[in-house]
Scaffold this motif. Structure first.
Motif, PDB file in Angstrom:
ATOM      1  N   LYS A  17       0.838  -1.201   0.000  1.00 27.70           N
ATOM      2  CA  LYS A  17       0.000   0.000   0.000  1.00 27.70           C
ATOM      3  C   LYS A  17       0.877   1.258   0.000  1.00 27.70           C
ATOM      4  O   LYS A  17       0.578   2.240  -0.675  1.00 27.70           O
ATOM      5  CB  LYS A  17      -0.903  -0.016   1.229  1.00 27.70           C
ATOM      6  N   GLU A  18       1.976   1.233   0.743  1.00 30.14           N
ATOM      7  CA  GLU A  18       2.873   2.382   0.836  1.00 30.14           C
ATOM      8  C   GLU A  18       3.662   2.624  -0.450  1.00 30.14           C
ATOM      9  O   GLU A  18       4.136   3.741  -0.675  1.00 30.14           O
ATOM     10  CB  GLU A  18       3.841   2.206   2.002  1.00 30.14           C
ATOM     11  N   LYS A  66       2.594   2.991  -3.394  1.00 27.71           N
ATOM     12  CA  LYS A  66       1.915   4.049  -4.145  1.00 27.71           C
ATOM     13  C   LYS A  66       2.210   5.427  -3.556  1.00 27.71           C
ATOM     14  O   LYS A  66       2.369   6.389  -4.291  1.00 27.71           O
ATOM     15  CB  LYS A  66       0.415   3.799  -4.187  1.00 27.71           C
TER      16      LYS A  66
END
Length: 70
Positions: free
Chosen positions: A11-12, A14
């Protein structure tokens, strides 16, 4: 805390500038064109922050070859 020990979740990725889907990242990893993931658990993976930053820097250097020579 050592920067080479920091991990980035999928997720990080991005948030730090990697716009690719998880499937595309997997393809790039298998082709040796993206840093390899670290298996944290059965269903959890992450990437080394330092390796991701180096990967981004390589792409910028390829785009701006004159800038990297300075």
């Amino acid at each position: 805390m050592h920067i080479d020990r920091l991990l980035v979740s999928k997720k990080e990725l991005k948030t730090i500038g990697i716009p690719y889907s998880f499937q595309h990242i997997s393809r790039l990893e298998k082709a040796g064109q993206f840093p390899k993931r670290v298996q944290l658990g059965q269903c959890r993976v992450a990437w080394c922050y330092k390796e991701i930053c180096e990967w981004i820097a390589e792409r910028i250097a390829r785009r701006d070859p004159a800038t990297s020579a300075e």
